[in-house]
Design an enzyme around this catalytic site. Structure first.
Site, PDB file in Angstrom:
ATOM      1  N   LYS A 110     -25.240   7.474 -11.486  1.00  6.42           N
ATOM      2  CA  LYS A 110     -25.763   6.274 -10.830  1.00  6.42           C
ATOM      3  C   LYS A 110     -26.995   6.584  -9.963  1.00  6.42           C
ATOM      4  O   LYS A 110     -27.798   5.703  -9.691  1.00  6.42           O
ATOM      5  CB  LYS A 110     -24.692   5.620  -9.948  1.00  6.42           C
ATOM      6  CG  LYS A 110     -23.331   5.362 -10.596  1.00  6.42           C
ATOM      7  CD  LYS A 110     -23.336   4.244 -11.584  1.00  6.42           C
ATOM      8  CE  LYS A 110     -21.993   3.612 -11.893  1.00  6.42           C
ATOM      9  NZ  LYS A 110     -20.941   4.424 -12.499  1.00  6.42           N
TER      10      LYS A 110
HETATM   11  C1  LIG Z   1     -20.067   4.160 -13.501  1.00  5.41           C
HETATM   12  C2  LIG Z   1     -19.430   5.307 -14.187  1.00  5.41           C
HETATM   13  C3  LIG Z   1     -19.047   5.237 -15.534  1.00  5.41           C
HETATM   14  C4  LIG Z   1     -19.171   3.970 -16.349  1.00  5.41           C
HETATM   15  O1  LIG Z   1     -20.480   3.534 -16.489  1.00  5.41           O
HETATM   16  P1  LIG Z   1     -20.790   2.026 -16.923  1.00  5.41           P
HETATM   17  O2  LIG Z   1     -22.253   1.877 -16.841  1.00  5.41           O
HETATM   18  O3  LIG Z   1     -20.067   1.157 -15.932  1.00  5.41           O
HETATM   19  O4  LIG Z   1     -20.219   1.842 -18.291  1.00  5.41           O
HETATM   20  C5  LIG Z   1     -18.546   6.376 -16.132  1.00  5.41           C
HETATM   21  N1  LIG Z   1     -18.380   7.528 -15.427  1.00  5.41           N
HETATM   22  C6  LIG Z   1     -18.711   7.619 -14.130  1.00  5.41           C
HETATM   23  C7  LIG Z   1     -18.490   8.893 -13.417  1.00  5.41           C
HETATM   24  C8  LIG Z   1     -19.252   6.522 -13.458  1.00  5.41           C
HETATM   25  O5  LIG Z   1     -19.587   6.616 -12.183  1.00  5.41           O
END
Ligand SMILES: *Cc1c(COP(=O)(O)O)cnc(C)c1O
Length: 461
Positions: A110
């Site tokens: 993120k």
């Molecule tokens: C947010 C997240 C996901 C999922 O990603 P999306 O974009 O919501 O499908 C998977 N793994 C981790 C560690 C995350 O933080």
């Protein structure tokens, strides 16, 4: 580049799309067309930052000059990432590669979007002398990435909603120990889907959200998706092999944001064979890809909490694309879904989807087995989300191609699960003692949109 809502026909600018998050009609913004970015024409030694500029620019050029964009990228992507080119790779074999996306300040993918998105907001706010209030629902990692990126901003306050007791201690502390006065961490007595619904309800109340300068940074924000396309291209270029021109990406999936970014890369011409949706027990997307029926069930609590999601918001963007970009079809399908908790796509539409998407759901026992197997054979630790990705990739069993799995978080964020899976204490947290000694600042709020609105009114910018 102009944009439109999946449920409407108005032409919108990038600025509008960046700040609004959700469209007024409840739909999600998508670009009017897919610019083609030919990977074969890109210099194989391009840096991550230059590649980011190259991919983003066609989408944002009405909003920002190339020089300003370059500046923002250089500043945002320099100080906070522990790897020169942001992404690093771990080769489990010559065609099984992990794409490490956890070198940012909060140790999950993120950070890629947040570290750039917030300065893009600030760039504009500075110019216009404006202030905004961001709201975000988090299943754990979005919140900490957003809070980290916002804490220095003079123009932005953030209200971050997380589901009580459904994120790891490490994830919570990454948020609750940031005490700057523009940060408001709100614990909601409900699930992630409840938090996300509150955010959407607030955004849909256009009077409230415009009066209070509210914006959203959930993965429903188009700019986040766009920024995440870059690592698909970067990975492809880094492992370019003319004898195996099409590749597979396995992606741990919750809100369908990260994997949809892969779909966008595919639409822009990146030679992807399959995008593999990896889920945990919360398998709405896996069931959909197999049956064409998109139907919610109750959310199960797992050891990969960032994927404990039933309503995968970005799925609407895929649906729109598959339904010949018809806003009418998309709106009626989504309205039906919002009413009945179920929607069904036609055979021919499902065929288009299964042409590019595969899927696999991995349950806890197998998550643990994969973590322990990778540790035993490679002396390398993976987090539980990444484990679902590896399992899905291995199940697809395509040894003729390069198989990439996105490694979405650093294992230390889920140290309890990881240590349990490998069967020993690894003292993973010893470098993070700080985090566990600081005071926490959390506001508990009822699972109720009006209560959250009231709290924002009392504390906003
Ligand atoms: C947010 C997240 C996901 C999922 O990603 P999306 O974009 O919501 O499908 C998977 N793994 C981790 C560690 C995350 O933080």
């Amino acid at each position: 580049m102009k944009y439109r809502s999946t449920r409407g026909t108005n032409e919108e600018t990038f600025k509008k799309v960046l700040f609004a998050g959700l469209a007024e009609d409840g739909g999600l913004y998508v670009p009017m067309n897919w610019p083609q970015i030919d990977v074969n024409k890109i210099d194989k030694n391009i840096s991550y930052k230059d590649l980011t500029k190259l991919i983003l620019y066609p989408f944002v050029k009405d909003f920002i000059s190339i020089i300003e964009l370059e500046n923002i990228i250089n500043i945002s992507y320099s100080k906070q990432f522990s790897s020169e080119n942001l992404v690093s790779f771990k080769e489990l074999s010559d065609n099984e590669i992990l794409v490490e996306l956890f070198n940012g300040p909060t140790l999950a993918f993120k950070d890629f979007a947040m570290q750039l998105l917030i300065p893009l907001f600030d760039h504009f706010l500075e110019k216009e002398k404006k202030k905004i209030n961001l709201i975000v629902a988090t299943s754990g990692d979005t919140g900490s990435a957003a809070i980290n990126a916002v804490k220095q901003s003079k123009n932005i306050s953030i209200f971050c909603l997380y589901p009580s007791k459904r994120i790891s201690d490490f994830q919570r502390r990454q948020m609750s120990t940031v005490t700057e006065s523009n940060i408001f961490l709100c614990e909601i007595d409900g699930t992630f889907d409840d938090c996300q619904k509150i955010v959407k309800d607030i955004l849909k109340d256009t009077q409230y959200s415009s009066e209070n300068n509210i914006s959203a940074v959930n993965s429903i924000n188009w700019a986040r998706i766009l920024i995440q396309c870059v690592y698909y291209y970067y990975t492809y270029i880094n492992y370019f092999d003319a004898s195996r021109p099409t590749v597979n990406f396995s992606v741990p999936t919750g809100n369908f944001g990260d994997i949809y970014a892969g779909y966008v890369a595919y639409k822009m011409g990146l030679p992807i064979n399959k995008l593999i949706v990896a889920t945990n027990e919360n398998d709405i997307l896996h069931r959909f890809i197999n049956t064409g029926i998109y139907q919610t069930e109750s959310v199960k609590k797992t050891t990969s909490p960032s994927m404990d999601i039933q309503i995968a918001s970005n799925f609407e963007r895929l649906l729109f694309d598959i339904m010949s970009q018809s806003n009418e079809k998309t709106a009626s399908a989504m309205n039906l879904f919002e009413e009945k908790g179920k929607l069904t796509v036609e055979r021919q539409d499902l065929n288009i989807i299964s042409n590019i998407f595969a899927s696999e759901s991995t349950h806890q026992e197998d998550v643990n087995k994969i973590i322990s197997n990778v540790h035993e054979i490679h002396s390398y630790l993976i987090d539980p989300h990444t484990a679902t990705g590896i399992n899905a990739s291995r199940k697809t069993n395509d040894s003729d191609r390069m198989n990439f799995t996105l490694s979405t978080a650093h294992p230390v964020k889920f140290s309890e699960t990881v240590e349990m899976a490998v069967g020993k204490n690894l003292d993973l947290l010893s470098n993070y003692k700080d985090l566990f000694s600081k005071d926490e600042k959390i506001h508990s709020i009822q699972n109720n949109t009006d209560e959250v609105k009231k709290f924002i009114l009392e504390n906003k910018n």
